[in-house]
Design a protein around this motif. Structure first.
Motif, PDB file in Angstrom:
ATOM      1  N   THR B 119       0.847  -1.195   0.000  1.00  0.00           N
ATOM      2  CA  THR B 119       0.000   0.000   0.000  1.00  0.00           C
ATOM      3  C   THR B 119       0.879   1.240   0.000  1.00  0.00           C
ATOM      4  N   LEU B 120       0.556   2.199  -0.858  1.00  0.00           N
ATOM      5  CA  LEU B 120       1.246   3.485  -0.886  1.00  0.00           C
ATOM      6  C   LEU B 120       0.202   4.567  -0.658  1.00  0.00           C
ATOM      7  N   LEU B 121       0.356   5.319   0.426  1.00  0.00           N
ATOM      8  CA  LEU B 121      -0.573   6.413   0.739  1.00  0.00           C
ATOM      9  C   LEU B 121      -2.039   5.971   0.659  1.00  0.00           C
ATOM     10  N   GLY B 122      -2.292   4.787   1.152  1.00  0.00           N
ATOM     11  CA  GLY B 122      -3.672   4.319   1.207  1.00  0.00           C
ATOM     12  C   GLY B 122      -4.154   3.604  -0.039  1.00  0.00           C
ATOM     13  N   ASN B 123      -3.334   3.594  -1.086  1.00  0.00           N
ATOM     14  CA  ASN B 123      -3.735   2.900  -2.312  1.00  0.00           C
ATOM     15  C   ASN B 123      -2.937   1.614  -2.457  1.00  0.00           C
ATOM     16  N   GLY B 124      -3.616   0.541  -2.768  1.00  0.00           N
ATOM     17  CA  GLY B 124      -2.891  -0.703  -3.004  1.00  0.00           C
ATOM     18  C   GLY B 124      -3.399  -1.843  -2.139  1.00  0.00           C
ATOM     19  N   ALA B 125      -2.535  -2.822  -1.944  1.00  0.00           N
ATOM     20  CA  ALA B 125      -2.959  -4.040  -1.267  1.00  0.00           C
ATOM     21  C   ALA B 125      -2.280  -4.178   0.091  1.00  0.00           C
ATOM     22  N   TYR B 126      -2.795  -5.089   0.892  1.00  0.00           N
ATOM     23  CA  TYR B 126      -2.183  -5.374   2.194  1.00  0.00           C
ATOM     24  C   TYR B 126      -1.661  -6.803   2.262  1.00  0.00           C
ATOM     25  N   TYR B 127      -1.174  -7.275   1.108  1.00  0.00           N
ATOM     26  CA  TYR B 127      -0.549  -8.608   1.119  1.00  0.00           C
ATOM     27  C   TYR B 127       0.837  -8.468   1.725  1.00  0.00           C
ATOM     28  N   ALA B 128       1.495  -7.363   1.387  1.00  0.00           N
ATOM     29  CA  ALA B 128       2.845  -7.074   1.878  1.00  0.00           C
ATOM     30  C   ALA B 128       2.792  -5.792   2.711  1.00  0.00           C
ATOM     31  N   PRO B 129       3.863  -5.464   3.449  1.00  0.00           N
ATOM     32  CA  PRO B 129       3.788  -4.311   4.353  1.00  0.00           C
ATOM     33  C   PRO B 129       3.439  -2.984   3.651  1.00  0.00           C
ATOM     34  N   ASP B 130       2.775  -2.122   4.417  1.00  0.00           N
ATOM     35  CA  ASP B 130       2.430  -0.789   3.950  1.00  0.00           C
ATOM     36  C   ASP B 130       3.729  -0.009   3.721  1.00  0.00           C
ATOM     37  N   LEU B 131       3.869   0.586   2.546  1.00  0.00           N
ATOM     38  CA  LEU B 131       5.121   1.280   2.237  1.00  0.00           C
ATOM     39  C   LEU B 131       5.076   2.781   2.515  1.00  0.00           C
ATOM     40  N   THR B 132       3.911   3.287   2.950  1.00  0.00           N
ATOM     41  CA  THR B 132       3.782   4.732   3.127  1.00  0.00           C
ATOM     42  C   THR B 132       4.900   5.296   4.004  1.00  0.00           C
ATOM     43  N   LYS B 133       5.193   4.601   5.098  1.00  0.00           N
ATOM     44  CA  LYS B 133       6.233   5.079   6.012  1.00  0.00           C
ATOM     45  C   LYS B 133       7.392   4.090   6.087  1.00  0.00           C
ATOM     46  N   ALA B 134       7.591   3.307   5.039  1.00  0.00           N
ATOM     47  CA  ALA B 134       8.612   2.250   5.048  1.00  0.00           C
ATOM     48  C   ALA B 134      10.002   2.785   5.399  1.00  0.00           C
ATOM     49  N   TRP B 135      10.291   3.991   4.903  1.00  0.00           N
ATOM     50  CA  TRP B 135      11.606   4.584   5.180  1.00  0.00           C
ATOM     51  C   TRP B 135      11.854   4.695   6.681  1.00  0.00           C
ATOM     52  N   LEU B 136      10.786   4.882   7.454  1.00  0.00           N
ATOM     53  CA  LEU B 136      10.920   5.120   8.891  1.00  0.00           C
ATOM     54  C   LEU B 136      10.874   3.837   9.700  1.00  0.00           C
ATOM     55  N   ASP B 137      10.734   2.708   9.036  1.00  0.00           N
ATOM     56  CA  ASP B 137      10.683   1.428   9.739  1.00  0.00           C
ATOM     57  C   ASP B 137      12.013   1.222  10.489  1.00  0.00           C
ATOM     58  N   THR B 138      11.870   0.919  11.779  1.00  0.00           N
ATOM     59  CA  THR B 138      13.073   0.828  12.610  1.00  0.00           C
ATOM     60  C   THR B 138      14.060  -0.237  12.132  1.00  0.00           C
ATOM     61  N   LYS B 139      13.552  -1.237  11.413  1.00  0.00           N
ATOM     62  CA  LYS B 139      14.426  -2.311  10.929  1.00  0.00           C
ATOM     63  C   LYS B 139      15.560  -1.783  10.030  1.00  0.00           C
ATOM     64  N   TRP B 140      15.325  -0.636   9.401  1.00  0.00           N
ATOM     65  CA  TRP B 140      16.364  -0.063   8.539  1.00  0.00           C
ATOM     66  C   TRP B 140      17.332   0.773   9.362  1.00  0.00           C
ATOM     67  N   ASN B 141      16.936   1.137  10.577  1.00  0.00           N
ATOM     68  CA  ASN B 141      17.739   2.029  11.406  1.00  0.00           C
ATOM     69  C   ASN B 141      18.538   1.305  12.471  1.00  0.00           C
ATOM     70  N   ASP B 142      17.984   0.186  12.970  1.00  0.00           N
ATOM     71  CA  ASP B 142      18.616  -0.428  14.138  1.00  0.00           C
ATOM     72  C   ASP B 142      19.755  -1.386  13.788  1.00  0.00           C
ATOM     73  N   GLY B 143      20.174  -1.361  12.524  1.00  0.00           N
ATOM     74  CA  GLY B 143      21.316  -2.191  12.127  1.00  0.00           C
ATOM     75  C   GLY B 143      20.915  -3.560  11.620  1.00  0.00           C
ATOM     76  N   THR B 144      19.617  -3.908  11.735  1.00  0.00           N
ATOM     77  CA  THR B 144      19.182  -5.239  11.278  1.00  0.00           C
ATOM     78  C   THR B 144      19.411  -5.393   9.770  1.00  0.00           C
ATOM     79  N   MET B 145      18.843  -4.456   9.004  1.00  0.00           N
ATOM     80  CA  MET B 145      18.902  -4.602   7.549  1.00  0.00           C
ATOM     81  C   MET B 145      20.276  -4.245   6.976  1.00  0.00           C
ATOM     82  N   THR B 146      20.940  -3.257   7.611  1.00  0.00           N
ATOM     83  CA  THR B 146      22.295  -2.945   7.126  1.00  0.00           C
ATOM     84  C   THR B 146      23.201  -4.145   7.412  1.00  0.00           C
TER      85      THR B 146
END
Lengths: 51, 221
Positions: B119-146
């Motif tokens: 889903t982007l800004l309310g448009n799309g599907a909920y099969y996969a995670p909502d991407l509207t705020k994906a950049w702010l997902d802690t998984k990208w910040n806490d060293g997990t994904m890096t």
């Protein structure tokens, strides 16, 4: 129902109208229905006078 | 003059005037709302970003800034806060470069049909995670994904994940490999970063709590 506006654009009428589920409904009923009473009574008077 | 007995409800002029009033009022309100919305969704300028003037949708060059997501007690939800400048893929992008990058990102998101699952800004599907705020997902910040991708920065990790999603299975539902090129991946990350800076009045609701709660899987369990 009447709470402080927390939208980003609070000087905006539409932001206020969107504050709760009833605000827009009440607003639209006010601006649309009240003048319709006026139209009703005006037409009634006109008909009664047989114009 | 004597009063005649007459029913207004069978009077054609009454219904005609009522219909004209309702239609006319609704038309004026909708036209007003349209122009008002156009103002609300207009992108801010680069100069506004420098001066710290808030827009619901900031300029494309917001990708040069750190974006935080903090709880606003007064508004009752989290809001994006544009902070200090930070390099994006190791450099500062001019407003034109950033705008071109976002354009490519938008086209890539459409070409790869992200909305088919996300889903982007309310448009799309909920099969996969909502991407509207994906950049702010802690998984990208806490060293997990890096850590998993072996990249130095969040944006590089995101780009690497987008290019080779099947190498980094993060959810029970694995993202398929869509053949995203490096250039497209950079553009898509810029697109996601810009989208996270948009003030969506708290949508998606309770993003941070949901991201924590759904750790290790979205809706697949």
């Amino acid at each position: 129902m009447w709470e402080a506006c927390t939208d980003l654009a609070c000087g905006n009428l539409f932001a206020w109208l969107n504050q709760g589920p009833l605000t827009l409904t009440i607003f639209l009923h006010t601006v649309i229905v009240i003048p319709m009473f006026f139209i009703y009574f005006q037409e009634k008077k006109r008909l009664e006078q047989g114009e | 003059m004597s009063k005649k007995s007459a029913s207004v409800w069978t009077s054609i002029p009454f219904w005609r005037r009522s219909a004209a009033w309702v239609t006319g009022t609704a038309t004026v309100l909708l036209i007003w709302l349209t122009f008002d919305t156009m103002g609300q969704i207009a992108m801010g300028s680069d100069a506004d970003l420098e001066k710290g003037i808030k827009h619901r949708i900031p300029a494309a060059s917001v990708i040069n800034y750190h974006i935080d997501y903090v709880m606003d007690e007064k508004r009752g939800h989290e809001v994006p806060v544009i902070g200090e400048k930070e390099p994006f893929f190791g450099k500062e992008w001019s407003n034109q470069e950033a705008a071109d990058l976002l354009h490519l990102g938008k086209l890539a998101s459409q070409a790869k049909n992200c909305m088919n699952c996300h889903t982007l800004l309310g448009n799309g599907a909920y099969y996969a995670p909502d991407l509207t705020k994906a950049w702010l997902d802690t998984k990208w910040n806490d060293g997990t994904m890096t850590g998993i991708t072996g990249k130095e920065t969040k944006e590089e990790a995101m780009a690497e994940f987008l290019m080779h999603p099947s190498r980094y299975p993060t959810h029970a539902r694995m993202m398929p490999n869509l053949g995203i090129t490096k250039k497209e991946a950079v553009a898509l990350v810029a697109f996601l970063k810009h989208m996270s800076s948009i003030d969506t009045n708290g949508f998606p609701r309770n993003f941070s709590q949901s991201a924590k709660r759904l750790e290790g899987g979205t809706h697949a369990h």
